[in-house]
Design an enzyme around this catalytic site. Structure first.
Site, PDB file in Angstrom:
ATOM      1  N   GLU A 162     -11.804  12.099  -8.416  1.00 15.10           N
ATOM      2  CA  GLU A 162     -11.150  11.464  -9.567  1.00 15.10           C
ATOM      3  C   GLU A 162     -11.123   9.958  -9.358  1.00 15.10           C
ATOM      4  O   GLU A 162     -10.911   9.498  -8.248  1.00 15.10           O
ATOM      5  CB  GLU A 162      -9.686  11.931  -9.675  1.00 15.10           C
ATOM      6  CG  GLU A 162      -9.521  13.428  -9.587  1.00 15.10           C
ATOM      7  CD  GLU A 162      -8.047  13.843  -9.442  1.00 15.10           C
ATOM      8  OE1 GLU A 162      -7.154  12.979  -9.551  1.00 15.10           O
ATOM      9  OE2 GLU A 162      -7.817  15.036  -9.208  1.00 15.10           O
TER      10      GLU A 162
ATOM     11  N   ASP B 125      -5.886   1.886 -10.641  1.00 14.64           N
ATOM     12  CA  ASP B 125      -5.122   0.829  -9.985  1.00 14.64           C
ATOM     13  C   ASP B 125      -3.947   0.416 -10.866  1.00 14.64           C
ATOM     14  O   ASP B 125      -4.018  -0.547 -11.623  1.00 14.64           O
ATOM     15  CB  ASP B 125      -6.050  -0.374  -9.726  1.00 14.64           C
ATOM     16  CG  ASP B 125      -5.441  -1.340  -8.735  1.00 14.64           C
ATOM     17  OD1 ASP B 125      -4.358  -1.033  -8.197  1.00 14.64           O
ATOM     18  OD2 ASP B 125      -6.041  -2.399  -8.513  1.00 14.64           O
TER      19      ASP B 125
ATOM     20  N   CYS C  76       9.656 -26.594  17.537  1.00 13.70           N
ATOM     21  CA  CYS C  76      10.671 -27.049  18.496  1.00 13.70           C
ATOM     22  C   CYS C  76      10.052 -27.790  19.665  1.00 13.70           C
ATOM     23  O   CYS C  76      10.774 -28.323  20.510  1.00 13.70           O
ATOM     24  CB  CYS C  76      11.503 -25.876  18.997  1.00 13.70           C
ATOM     25  SG  CYS C  76      10.594 -24.760  20.069  1.00 13.70           S
TER      26      CYS C  76
ATOM     27  N   CYS D 237       5.805 -19.123  21.236  1.00 14.68           N
ATOM     28  CA  CYS D 237       6.662 -20.263  21.546  1.00 14.68           C
ATOM     29  C   CYS D 237       7.717 -19.778  22.530  1.00 14.68           C
ATOM     30  O   CYS D 237       8.316 -18.727  22.340  1.00 14.68           O
ATOM     31  CB  CYS D 237       7.311 -20.748  20.251  1.00 14.68           C
ATOM     32  SG  CYS D 237       8.845 -21.628  20.496  1.00 14.68           S
TER      33      CYS D 237
ATOM     34  N   CYS E 285       4.995 -25.683  20.597  1.00 14.17           N
ATOM     35  CA  CYS E 285       5.461 -25.157  19.321  1.00 14.17           C
ATOM     36  C   CYS E 285       5.570 -26.279  18.289  1.00 14.17           C
ATOM     37  O   CYS E 285       6.211 -27.289  18.553  1.00 14.17           O
ATOM     38  CB  CYS E 285       6.817 -24.483  19.511  1.00 14.17           C
ATOM     39  SG  CYS E 285       7.561 -23.964  17.955  1.00 14.17           S
TER      40      CYS E 285
ATOM     41  N   LYS F  51      -9.677   6.459  -8.812  1.00 14.97           N
ATOM     42  CA  LYS F  51      -8.362   6.034  -8.317  1.00 14.97           C
ATOM     43  C   LYS F  51      -7.905   4.886  -9.203  1.00 14.97           C
ATOM     44  O   LYS F  51      -8.422   3.774  -9.127  1.00 14.97           O
ATOM     45  CB  LYS F  51      -8.453   5.591  -6.858  1.00 14.97           C
ATOM     46  CG  LYS F  51      -7.105   5.237  -6.266  1.00 14.97           C
ATOM     47  CD  LYS F  51      -7.229   5.018  -4.770  1.00 14.97           C
ATOM     48  CE  LYS F  51      -5.890   4.800  -4.100  1.00 14.97           C
ATOM     49  NZ  LYS F  51      -5.111   3.706  -4.637  1.00 14.97           N
TER      50      LYS F  51
ATOM     51  N   CYS G 115      14.525 -22.756  19.317  1.00 10.78           N
ATOM     52  CA  CYS G 115      13.519 -22.919  18.269  1.00 10.78           C
ATOM     53  C   CYS G 115      14.105 -22.561  16.905  1.00 10.78           C
ATOM     54  O   CYS G 115      14.499 -21.420  16.649  1.00 10.78           O
ATOM     55  CB  CYS G 115      12.307 -22.041  18.547  1.00 10.78           C
ATOM     56  SG  CYS G 115      11.034 -22.257  17.286  1.00 10.78           S
TER      57      CYS G 115
ATOM     58  N   LYS H 223     -12.085   4.131  -0.867  1.00  9.94           N
ATOM     59  CA  LYS H 223     -11.939   2.825  -1.515  1.00  9.94           C
ATOM     60  C   LYS H 223     -13.293   2.187  -1.796  1.00  9.94           C
ATOM     61  O   LYS H 223     -14.259   2.403  -1.057  1.00  9.94           O
ATOM     62  CB  LYS H 223     -11.121   1.881  -0.611  1.00  9.94           C
ATOM     63  CG  LYS H 223      -9.708   2.335  -0.317  1.00  9.94           C
ATOM     64  CD  LYS H 223      -8.889   2.481  -1.550  1.00  9.94           C
ATOM     65  CE  LYS H 223      -7.615   1.718  -1.651  1.00  9.94           C
ATOM     66  NZ  LYS H 223      -7.074   0.864  -0.702  1.00  9.94           N
TER      67      LYS H 223
ATOM     68  N   TYR I 235      -2.460  13.035 -13.018  1.00 10.13           N
ATOM     69  CA  TYR I 235      -3.392  13.560 -12.010  1.00 10.13           C
ATOM     70  C   TYR I 235      -2.729  14.456 -10.957  1.00 10.13           C
ATOM     71  O   TYR I 235      -3.382  14.962 -10.062  1.00 10.13           O
ATOM     72  CB  TYR I 235      -4.162  12.431 -11.317  1.00 10.13           C
ATOM     73  CG  TYR I 235      -3.284  11.318 -10.764  1.00 10.13           C
ATOM     74  CD1 TYR I 235      -2.392  11.559  -9.725  1.00 10.13           C
ATOM     75  CD2 TYR I 235      -3.371  10.025 -11.275  1.00 10.13           C
ATOM     76  CE1 TYR I 235      -1.598  10.546  -9.217  1.00 10.13           C
ATOM     77  CE2 TYR I 235      -2.579   9.011 -10.779  1.00 10.13           C
ATOM     78  CZ  TYR I 235      -1.686   9.275  -9.749  1.00 10.13           C
ATOM     79  OH  TYR I 235      -0.887   8.278  -9.265  1.00 10.13           O
TER      80      TYR I 235
END
Ligand code: IVH
Length: 756
Positions: free
Chosen positions: A125, A129, A431, A446, A428, A127, A452, A323, A235
C-alpha cells in the site's frame, strides 16, 4: 576496536555485545530525541541497530522486551482532551532497500516456520505522508476520533473530524464497534491554494502538505478545520466487535463497500519480486499522484498469520514501511557553529544558505562530530570518499523522513580557493574550559560541567521538558531568559522563583554557572537571543540587540518582579508560579528522567522507578553500589533493560559531589510519588520461563514473543531464577537441571493451558 562479524560472535560474547549495543542505541536515541545533541550519525545508528537485530535473530533468547525500541511519535499537545486508545496505535519498522524487504520476508517465514516456497501473500500500500487518525464507530455512527499522540494516548479531535467530507458520519453495515484507522492528508493542489489564501490574509503559511494537514486538523476552533480541504484514506483498524474479513485485502474491500476511502494503488503481492516491482512503480509515479507518499507499506495479507506474528514493542512484526530514497538539494555552507549540550557534548552544526528540500526550507544541518567533518567514521574509515567539509563549501543536503537534515556530500569542484579545513575547538566556546575527547569516542566534551553556562541551560531545558517536569508555560525560552537574568542556575532554583520574585535573585548558591549571554564565539548565541526576544515581546525588543541591552539593564537593577518584564503581567506571572507549584509533586520516573543522567532515557527512567519503587530505596541502592560491585550493583545490572554502561552512569551520578548536592537542594522542594510495581494480570507475568526441546505447535520465536507479551521473561538457560521450564520432546540437560533445582516443568500442552 574492531567488531567481530555477527556470524563469528559466540554465545559467550553475544550477551555482552547486546548490552553494549543496547546502551549505545538508547543513549543515541535519548540524545537525539531529547534534542540535546546527536552523538552519532544516522548511518551509524542504523548500522548499530541492524547489528543488534542480527544478533537477536541469531540468539533470540537475548532479545529484550525494550530492545533499543524507539518511543512512537510525541505526547499529546495541550488544549485537546486526551483519549486513551483501547488498542495502541502502532508505528512501523522501516526498510530502505530490496535486501531489507527480502529479510523482512525471510524473518516472517522463520518466525512462522514456513519454507521459502510456501505461499505468503502481502499487500503493498502507498505510505501516505499525513497524520494518522483513529475513528470509532458505534452502531454505525461516528462517536469519537483521536490522533495518535504517543500511541497510547491521543487527542480528541472528534468535532474537527466531523467536518472532513471524506469521512462518513455513518457506516451502514459496520459491526457494532469499529475503530477505523488511516491517514489524514492534503493534496498538493489544495495545499498550494490554502497557502495562497493564507498569505493573502497575512496569515501563517505551511511548509508542506503534511504540516498543513496537521495544523488544520488540530484547531480548537472547528470552523477553521471545516474551511480546510482535508482528505482521508483508511488502511487499518483498532477495536472491532466482529471480523471484517480473513485478510487485509478483504478488509480494505469491506471498508470501501461501507463508504470509507481506501487507496486505489494498493496491490496484493505473491512474492518479494512483486512487492519490489510495485515499489518501483510507485516511486516512478510519485510526483504525479497529487499527494505526498513517502514509501510503500507491506503487510502480511492473512489476518490469522498477522495474529500469530504479533508485535514488538511499538511495531507489528507483520508489516514494514519500505521508504523512498530521501530528497536532496544543493546549497552553500556558510558557517560551522558548535553547540554545547546538557552533558557537555560539543555538536557541530552547519549553517546553510536556506534551500527547499522536499517542500521544507532547510537552514541548518547536523555535522555530528569532528571525524564526520574531516571525512572519516568512528573507526577511521573514509566517508564521502574522505572529502572533508569546510565553511564556504557547496554541499548536497537531504532529509530522510522527519529528521534533522543531513549533509550527503561536498562538491570539491566548487570549493572556494581560500577555504580552510575546519579546526575543531580545543576549548568550550561558551565557558572556555578544556575540551576532551576520550580515546575511542567520537564525541568531544566540555569539561566545564558546573561552570559551563551552556550545560546548565541545557540541563534546565531538559528538566522542564515534556517527559520530565513538564511545567506549563515553562519551556526553553523561559529557561534561557531566567538563566540570562540570573534567576535560575539549577533545577532547585525553579521552586524558589516565586519566593524570590522581585528580590534576592542574586542569592543563588551556585552563581558560577550564570554567565552573561554575550560570552562565546560569534553566531552561537543568535538563536538564544531570538528565543529571548520571543519570550519578552514588546517595544524595542524585536531586534536581538535590544534584548541584550534590556537584559543588562535588568541585571544591573537586581530586583525585578517577573510581572514587570516586557510582555508579562501579573496574571501571566501568577499562572507560571502556580504551574510550578503543581509540579512539586512528581512521579519517581519523571524525577529520574529529569535528572538528565547520561544513558538514562524516558523508558529506562521508568524501568528504574518501577524496580526500586521509592526514591529513598533507589538512592540508597545507588550509594551502596559506589564501587561498581556488591549486591546492589549486581541487582542493578540484573534489571532487564539495564546494561553496564547505564548502570555505571547512574551510580557515578550519585557519587559526583556537585550532582548530589544539587539533587539534595532539589528534592527538599519535592514530594516524590512512589512508583507502582508492574500490574500482573497474566498467570505468567513476572515469571522467568525457559523453552527447551522441540515445540510442536509454534516456533521458538513465536513462543518467546507470546510469553513476553504476557509479561514473562524468557531466558535461554536454566538457573535458580527460572520459574517454569517448558520442555518438548528431545529435552535434555536443561530438563535434568530444572528437575534437580525443583523448577516446575510443563509440556507444551500444559503450557498452552496455563496461558489460556
Ligand atoms: S499501517 C499496523 N498503512 O505510517 C501499523 N500506516 O510510519 C499501522 N501510514 O503511523 C500503520 N500509510 O501514520 C499503515 N498504508 C499505510 C500507511 C501507514 C501511512 C503511516 C501511519 C503510521 C506511519 C508509520
Amino acid at each position: 576496536m574492531a567488531e567481530a562479524t555477527v556470524s563469528d560472535l559466540g554465545p559467550e560474547e553475544a550477551p555482552g555485545e547486546v548490552a553494549r549495543l543496547s546502551a549505545l542505541l538508547t543513549a543515541a536515541n535519548a540524545a537525539y530525541h531529547g534534542q540535546d545533541a546527536p552523538i552519532m550519525s544516522d548511518a551509524e545508528f542504523d548500522r548499530l541497530r541492524r547489528r543488534l537485530s542480527e544478533i537477536e535473530a541469531r540468539y533470540p533468547e537475548l532479545q529484550r522486551a525494550d530492545s533499543a525500541s524507539a518511543t512512537v511519535g510525541a505526547p499529546p499537545a495541550k488544549g485537546f482532551a486526551k483519549v486513551a486508545h483501547r488498542q495502541r496505535m502502532l508505528s512501523l519498522a522501516n526498510a530502505f532497500s530490496g535486501d531489507d524487504v527480502a529479510e523482512f520476508d525471510r524473518g516472517i517465514r522463520r518466525f512462522l516456520g514456513l519454507g521459502p516456497e510456501d505461499p505468503l501473500a502481502m499487500t503493498a500500500e502507498p505510505k501516505i505522508d499525513g497524520l494518522s487518525l483513529s475513528i470509532r464507530y458505534e452502531a454505525g455512527h461516528l462517536v469519537l476520533a483521536a490522533t495518535r499522540g504517543d500511541g497510547r494516548t491521543g487527542e480528541n479531535v472528534t468535532e474537527n473530524v466531523r467536518t472532513v467530507a471524506d469521512i462518513p458520519q455513518d457506516l451502514p453495515g459496520a459491526p457494532d464497534i469499529l475503530e477505523v484507522r488511516g491517514e489524514i492528508y492534503m493534496t498538493h493542489a489544495e495545499f498550494r491554494a490554502l497557502n495562497q489564501r493564507q498569505a493573502h490574509a497575512g496569515q501563517k503559511t505551511f511548509a508542506n502538505p503534511r504540516n498543513a494537514a496537521a495544523g488544520s486538523l488540530r484547531q480548537l476552533d472547528v470552523s477553521i478545520t471545516a474551511a480546510r480541504p482535508l482528505r482521508f484514506f483508511a488502511y487499518a483498524w483498532g477495536e472491532t466487535s466482529g471480523p471484517l474479513g480473513a485478510t487485509q485485502s478483504e478488509t480494505l474491500a469491506r471498508f470501501r463497500d461501507m463508504g470509507l476511502p481506501t487507496n486505489p494503488l494498493t496491490r496484493r503481492c505473491e512474492t518479494v519480486a512483486d512487492m519490489l516491482a510495485h515499489h518501483a512503480t510507485l516511486a516512478k509515479d510519485r510526483a504525479t499522484l497529487g499527494y505526498d507518499i513517502d514509501g510503500v507499506v507491506y503487510k502480511v495479507d492473512d489476518l490469522s498469520l498477522q495474529a500469530r506474528l504479533g508485535l514488538r514493542s511499538t511495531t507489528p512484526r507483520w508489516a514494514i514501511a519500505h521508504k523512498f530514497p530521501a530528497e536532496v538539494a544543493e546549497t552553500t555552507l556558510e558557517r560551522i557553529e558548535i553547540q554545547v549540550g546538557r552533558t557537555g557534548a560539543l555538536s557541530p552544526v552547519a549553517r546553510l544558505t536556506p534551500v527547499t528540500v522536499g517542500g521544507v526550507v532547510v537552514s541548518n544541518a547536523t555535522l555530528h562530530n569532528a571525524d564526520y567533518i574531516a571525512g572519516r567514521d568512528s573507526e577511521g574509515a573514509p566517508i564521502r570518499d574522505g572529502r572533508d567539509i569546510r565553511e564556504g563549501d557547496w554541499v548536497t543536503v537531504y532529509r530522510a523522513g522527519d529528521v534533522i537534515p543531513k549533509i550527503q556530500d561536498v562538491d570539491l569542484s566548487r570549493r572556494p580557493a581560500d577555504a580552510r579545513p575546519f579546526v575543531f575547538p580545543t576549548h568550550c566556546p561558551v565557558c572556555g574550559s578544556e575540551v576532551v575527547r576520550p580515546e575511542g569516542e567520537a564525541v568531544a566534551r566540555c569539561t566545564g560541567e558546573l561552570i559551563c553556562a551552556a550545560q546548565a541551560v541545557e540541563r534546565l531545558k531538559h528538566f522542564v521538558s515534556r517527559a520530565a517536569f513538564d511545567i506549563e508555560g515553562f519551556g526553553a525560552k523561559q529557561v534561557e531568559a531566567f538563566h540570562a537574568l540570573g534567576w535560575i542556575a539549577e533545577p532547585a532554583d525553579i521552586f524558589t522563583l516565586a519566593a524570590r520574585d522581585g528580590a534576592g535573585q542574586k542569592t543563588l548558591e551556585n552563581a558560577a554557572a550564570l554567565q552573561p549571554l554575550e560570552t562565546g564565539v560569534a553566531g552561537v548565541f543568535e538563536e538564544r537571543r531570538r528565543a529571548l526576544a520571543e519570550m519578552m515581546p514588546g517595544s524595542g525588543l524585536g531586534d536581538t540587540d535590544g534584548v541584550e541591552a534590556y537584559l543588562s539593564e535588568i541585571r544591573s537593577r537586581g530586583a525585578t518582579p517577573l510581572a514587570t518584564l516586557h510582555g508579562w503581567g501579573k496574571r501571566s506571572a501568577e499562572n507560571l508560579f502556580a504551574a510550578i507549584e503543581t509540579r512539586r509533586r512528581i512521579s519517581l520516573a519523571r524525577l529520574i528522567f529529569a535528572l538528565g543522567i547520561r544513558h538514562v532515557g524516558e523508558s529506562s527512567a521508568g524501568l528504574l522507578a518501577r524496580s526500586y519503587g521509592t526514591f529513598a530505596a533507589f538512592r540508597a541502592a545507588m550509594e551502596a553500589a559506589r564501587a561498581h560491585d556488591g549486591p546492589e550493583w549486581a541487582a542493578l545490572n540484573d534489571i532487564d533493560g539495564v546494561g553496564a554502561v547505564m548502570a555505571g552512569a547512574v551510580v557515578d551520578f550519585f557519587h559526583a559531589p556537585a550532582a548530589r548536592a544539587a539533587l539534595d537542594r532539589l528534592v527538599a522542594h519535592l514530594e516524590i510519588e512512589d512508583a507502582e510495581a508492574p500490574a500482573s494480570e497474566s498467570p505468567i507475568s513476572g515469571k522467568t520461563v525457559v523453552f527447551t526441546g522441540t515445540l510442536e505447535t509454534m516456533t521458538r520465536a513465536e513462543a518467546k514473543a507470546q510469553a513476553e507479551g504476557l509479561g514473562a521473561k524468557v531466558s535461554g538457560s536454566v538457573s535458580a531464577k527460572t520459574d517454569i521450564l517448558v520442555a518438548g520432546p528431545g529435552a535434555g540437560s536443561k530438563r535434568t537441571k530444572a528437575e534437580e533445582l525443583g523448577i516446575e516443568v510443563l509440556s507444551e500442552d500444559e503450557w498452552r493451558a496455563r496461558i489460556g
